[in-house]
Write a protein that holds these residues in place. Sequence first.
Motif, PDB file in Angstrom:
ATOM      1  N   SER A  22       0.835  -1.208   0.000  1.00  0.00           N
ATOM      2  CA  SER A  22       0.000   0.000   0.000  1.00  0.00           C
ATOM      3  C   SER A  22       0.867   1.254   0.000  1.00  0.00           C
ATOM      4  O   SER A  22       0.589   2.218  -0.719  1.00  0.00           O
ATOM      5  CB  SER A  22      -0.895   0.030   1.245  1.00  0.00           C
ATOM      6  N   PHE A  23       1.912   1.234   0.816  1.00  0.00           N
ATOM      7  CA  PHE A  23       2.819   2.376   0.932  1.00  0.00           C
ATOM      8  C   PHE A  23       3.474   2.686  -0.420  1.00  0.00           C
ATOM      9  O   PHE A  23       3.454   3.835  -0.891  1.00  0.00           O
ATOM     10  CB  PHE A  23       3.876   2.024   1.986  1.00  0.00           C
ATOM     11  N   VAL A  24       3.995   1.668  -1.051  1.00  0.00           N
ATOM     12  CA  VAL A  24       4.664   1.852  -2.346  1.00  0.00           C
ATOM     13  C   VAL A  24       3.652   2.297  -3.399  1.00  0.00           C
ATOM     14  O   VAL A  24       3.929   3.190  -4.214  1.00  0.00           O
ATOM     15  CB  VAL A  24       5.376   0.549  -2.781  1.00  0.00           C
ATOM     16  N   PHE A  25       2.460   1.716  -3.356  1.00  0.00           N
ATOM     17  CA  PHE A  25       1.438   2.090  -4.329  1.00  0.00           C
ATOM     18  C   PHE A  25       1.098   3.583  -4.226  1.00  0.00           C
ATOM     19  O   PHE A  25       1.020   4.284  -5.240  1.00  0.00           O
ATOM     20  CB  PHE A  25       0.159   1.267  -4.133  1.00  0.00           C
ATOM     21  N   VAL A  26       0.900   4.060  -2.993  1.00  0.00           N
ATOM     22  CA  VAL A  26       0.537   5.475  -2.817  1.00  0.00           C
ATOM     23  C   VAL A  26       1.667   6.385  -3.310  1.00  0.00           C
ATOM     24  O   VAL A  26       1.418   7.397  -3.976  1.00  0.00           O
ATOM     25  CB  VAL A  26       0.189   5.790  -1.343  1.00  0.00           C
ATOM     26  N   LEU A  27       2.915   6.001  -3.026  1.00  0.00           N
ATOM     27  CA  LEU A  27       4.042   6.813  -3.497  1.00  0.00           C
ATOM     28  C   LEU A  27       4.107   6.824  -5.025  1.00  0.00           C
ATOM     29  O   LEU A  27       4.304   7.872  -5.641  1.00  0.00           O
ATOM     30  CB  LEU A  27       5.360   6.296  -2.914  1.00  0.00           C
ATOM     31  N   LEU A  28       3.928   5.668  -5.623  1.00  0.00           N
ATOM     32  CA  LEU A  28       3.952   5.603  -7.093  1.00  0.00           C
ATOM     33  C   LEU A  28       2.790   6.397  -7.688  1.00  0.00           C
ATOM     34  O   LEU A  28       2.949   7.139  -8.659  1.00  0.00           O
ATOM     35  CB  LEU A  28       3.874   4.140  -7.569  1.00  0.00           C
ATOM     36  N   ASP A  29       1.614   6.243  -7.072  1.00  0.00           N
ATOM     37  CA  ASP A  29       0.427   6.940  -7.558  1.00  0.00           C
ATOM     38  C   ASP A  29       0.617   8.454  -7.463  1.00  0.00           C
ATOM     39  O   ASP A  29       0.206   9.200  -8.344  1.00  0.00           O
ATOM     40  CB  ASP A  29      -0.782   6.514  -6.715  1.00  0.00           C
ATOM     41  N   THR A  30       1.268   8.895  -6.393  1.00  0.00           N
ATOM     42  CA  THR A  30       1.426  10.334  -6.172  1.00  0.00           C
ATOM     43  C   THR A  30       2.547  10.934  -7.012  1.00  0.00           C
ATOM     44  O   THR A  30       2.406  12.034  -7.550  1.00  0.00           O
ATOM     45  CB  THR A  30       1.734  10.606  -4.676  1.00  0.00           C
ATOM     46  N   PHE A  31       3.644  10.212  -7.136  1.00  0.00           N
ATOM     47  CA  PHE A  31       4.832  10.818  -7.740  1.00  0.00           C
ATOM     48  C   PHE A  31       5.187  10.299  -9.135  1.00  0.00           C
ATOM     49  O   PHE A  31       5.964  10.943  -9.831  1.00  0.00           O
ATOM     50  CB  PHE A  31       6.050  10.591  -6.837  1.00  0.00           C
ATOM     51  N   VAL A  32       4.689   9.159  -9.514  1.00  0.00           N
ATOM     52  CA  VAL A  32       5.222   8.538 -10.737  1.00  0.00           C
ATOM     53  C   VAL A  32       4.156   8.256 -11.808  1.00  0.00           C
ATOM     54  O   VAL A  32       4.335   8.624 -12.972  1.00  0.00           O
ATOM     55  CB  VAL A  32       5.946   7.209 -10.393  1.00  0.00           C
ATOM     56  N   ILE A  33       3.063   7.633 -11.439  1.00  0.00           N
ATOM     57  CA  ILE A  33       2.127   7.135 -12.455  1.00  0.00           C
ATOM     58  C   ILE A  33       1.374   8.296 -13.117  1.00  0.00           C
ATOM     59  O   ILE A  33       0.680   9.056 -12.443  1.00  0.00           O
ATOM     60  CB  ILE A  33       1.109   6.163 -11.816  1.00  0.00           C
ATOM     61  N   PRO A  34       1.501   8.457 -14.435  1.00  0.00           N
ATOM     62  CA  PRO A  34       0.753   9.530 -15.113  1.00  0.00           C
ATOM     63  C   PRO A  34      -0.747   9.247 -15.052  1.00  0.00           C
ATOM     64  O   PRO A  34      -1.169   8.102 -15.194  1.00  0.00           O
ATOM     65  CB  PRO A  34       1.257   9.463 -16.559  1.00  0.00           C
ATOM     66  N   LYS A  35      -1.530  10.323 -14.837  1.00  0.00           N
ATOM     67  CA  LYS A  35      -2.989  10.142 -14.712  1.00  0.00           C
ATOM     68  C   LYS A  35      -3.732  11.274 -15.404  1.00  0.00           C
ATOM     69  O   LYS A  35      -3.217  12.382 -15.512  1.00  0.00           O
ATOM     70  CB  LYS A  35      -3.383  10.137 -13.234  1.00  0.00           C
TER      71      LYS A  35
ATOM     72  N   VAL B 108      -4.205   8.671   1.709  1.00  0.00           N
ATOM     73  CA  VAL B 108      -3.704   8.831   3.077  1.00  0.00           C
ATOM     74  C   VAL B 108      -4.850   8.706   4.082  1.00  0.00           C
ATOM     75  O   VAL B 108      -4.692   8.132   5.163  1.00  0.00           O
ATOM     76  CB  VAL B 108      -2.963  10.180   3.231  1.00  0.00           C
ATOM     77  N   GLN B 109      -6.008   9.231   3.699  1.00  0.00           N
ATOM     78  CA  GLN B 109      -7.172   9.145   4.593  1.00  0.00           C
ATOM     79  C   GLN B 109      -7.591   7.699   4.827  1.00  0.00           C
ATOM     80  O   GLN B 109      -8.083   7.357   5.897  1.00  0.00           O
ATOM     81  CB  GLN B 109      -8.334   9.927   4.004  1.00  0.00           C
ATOM     82  N   LEU B 110      -7.390   6.862   3.815  1.00  0.00           N
ATOM     83  CA  LEU B 110      -7.741   5.445   3.978  1.00  0.00           C
ATOM     84  C   LEU B 110      -6.886   4.798   5.070  1.00  0.00           C
ATOM     85  O   LEU B 110      -7.363   3.943   5.825  1.00  0.00           O
ATOM     86  CB  LEU B 110      -7.563   4.695   2.655  1.00  0.00           C
ATOM     87  N   PHE B 111      -5.616   5.217   5.122  1.00  0.00           N
ATOM     88  CA  PHE B 111      -4.747   4.705   6.193  1.00  0.00           C
ATOM     89  C   PHE B 111      -5.292   5.125   7.549  1.00  0.00           C
ATOM     90  O   PHE B 111      -5.294   4.341   8.497  1.00  0.00           O
ATOM     91  CB  PHE B 111      -3.314   5.242   6.017  1.00  0.00           C
ATOM     92  N   GLN B 112      -5.738   6.383   7.646  1.00  0.00           N
ATOM     93  CA  GLN B 112      -6.289   6.882   8.912  1.00  0.00           C
ATOM     94  C   GLN B 112      -7.533   6.084   9.305  1.00  0.00           C
ATOM     95  O   GLN B 112      -7.663   5.635  10.444  1.00  0.00           O
ATOM     96  CB  GLN B 112      -6.677   8.365   8.763  1.00  0.00           C
ATOM     97  N   VAL B 113      -8.435   5.915   8.333  1.00  0.00           N
ATOM     98  CA  VAL B 113      -9.688   5.199   8.608  1.00  0.00           C
ATOM     99  C   VAL B 113      -9.401   3.750   9.008  1.00  0.00           C
ATOM    100  O   VAL B 113      -9.907   3.254  10.028  1.00  0.00           O
ATOM    101  CB  VAL B 113     -10.617   5.243   7.367  1.00  0.00           C
TER     102      VAL B 113
END
Lengths: 314, 137
Positions: A22-35, B108-113
């Motif tokens: 989950s941690f890696v996914f959020v970092l990739l989603d935020t900084f790397v994956i074009p959307k 990030v909110q999902l982590f909190q929840v």
Amino acid sequence: MKKSLFKPYRWAAVLAVLLTFSFVFVLLDTFVIPKNVTEVKQREATEQQNTASEKQSAAEDPPESGSETEAAVTDHSYQDKNIKITIDTVQAYDTTFYVADIRLSNASYLKTALAENSFGRNLKETTSDMAEEHQAIFAINGDYYGFRNNGYVLRNGVLYRDTARQAGNDEALVIDGHGDFSIINENAVSADSLTNPWQVLSFGPTLIENGEIVVDSTTEVSQSKNSNPRTAIGQVSGLHYIVIVADGRTEESAGLSLLELAQEFAERGCTVAYNLDGGGSSTMYFNGEIVNHPTDGRSSQQREVSDIVYIGNE
Amino acid sequence: MNSTEGSRQIRKTVIVYLILTAVSIAVANIYAQFGHGVRSAAMTLMFLYPLLGGALFYFTLGLIVSRISDRRNYRLFYNIYNSGIAVLTVGSLLKGILDIAGTASGYVQLFQVAGWAGTAAGLGYLIAMVFKSRKLS
């Protein structure tokens, strides 16, 4: 299965894997994956906008006439019949900064470009690559719109994002079809209510408004340190602009505070000045070369950013 | 499991959480060094989850409910509650990274929840477990 999960460390192992994923996914989603990628659109009313700007330019401070067909170019200046740019290097505040004085005959020469010629999150290119793709004479980094999900994005007359930032007092720089600068509060003025907008840059803060410095020594960008590499743009009069890019985070150049930056714009007669993305993003490009020394304090190279502001004929 | 083993387990849990507290403080400080001194409250304060929600909680639990770790369903509570604290701590680290970079993510909110839900579920189960055993005794 159930029993095995409750043996010591089994649950912890499964949780660790899930959390890491989950941690890696959020970092990739935020900084790397074009959307949300859409190709840059052309403004339908460009002709109309140009006509309005030409009328404005006739009444204002036109650049000195150069050759009708060729530009006069030196290491620090450029002049053709529509564009005049002079770049000075200044040493002050233990910092090296570069001041570009720009005069145009028409607001349409003050343009912006998006990385990969598309609007979307996590699309990035260096300032110089984007500048070269658009045959820019002069370019600086923009507001790095693709790093955030909100903040107005209106470029070359086309509105790409009309979501205001969340803080409640975020200000955006509006450049209208005549090339005049104004400041709006994103929470008070909607992007689609703007009259004849040409560019909207959403970063800040505002350095000078109505001829007055509006930052003080405690003003900072988010949680940034006081002295930093900076990029900012200001307007002196109709179609006459000042751009300052400061080196920072090195032994040779500490960087400017926002107040110091504002003072430099005020000394040059700017009535409006606005801070753009700084830090490792700060880059000034002129005539095929990088003028400043972009650095994030660790590596000395251009950071890839999502957009540029540039001056060009094309 | 005898009572000595139970006390030892609580003590071990408290020590592990104290180590995690120290690691959290170290991570926040090391990250700040690489972020040009820029800090985020979320990252700076993330040590509070293992310190208060972990070490202090288990220390108090051991004092109030003696031999709690001897109970039959202690492992289920232990797993759920610790998962909640872990998710909250990691979520706080993530929020800190995004804050320092100047961006944000709805995830990030999902982590909190998820973190608070796990913690609350663990506590609820613990309370139910304690009351049930008191009724039986």
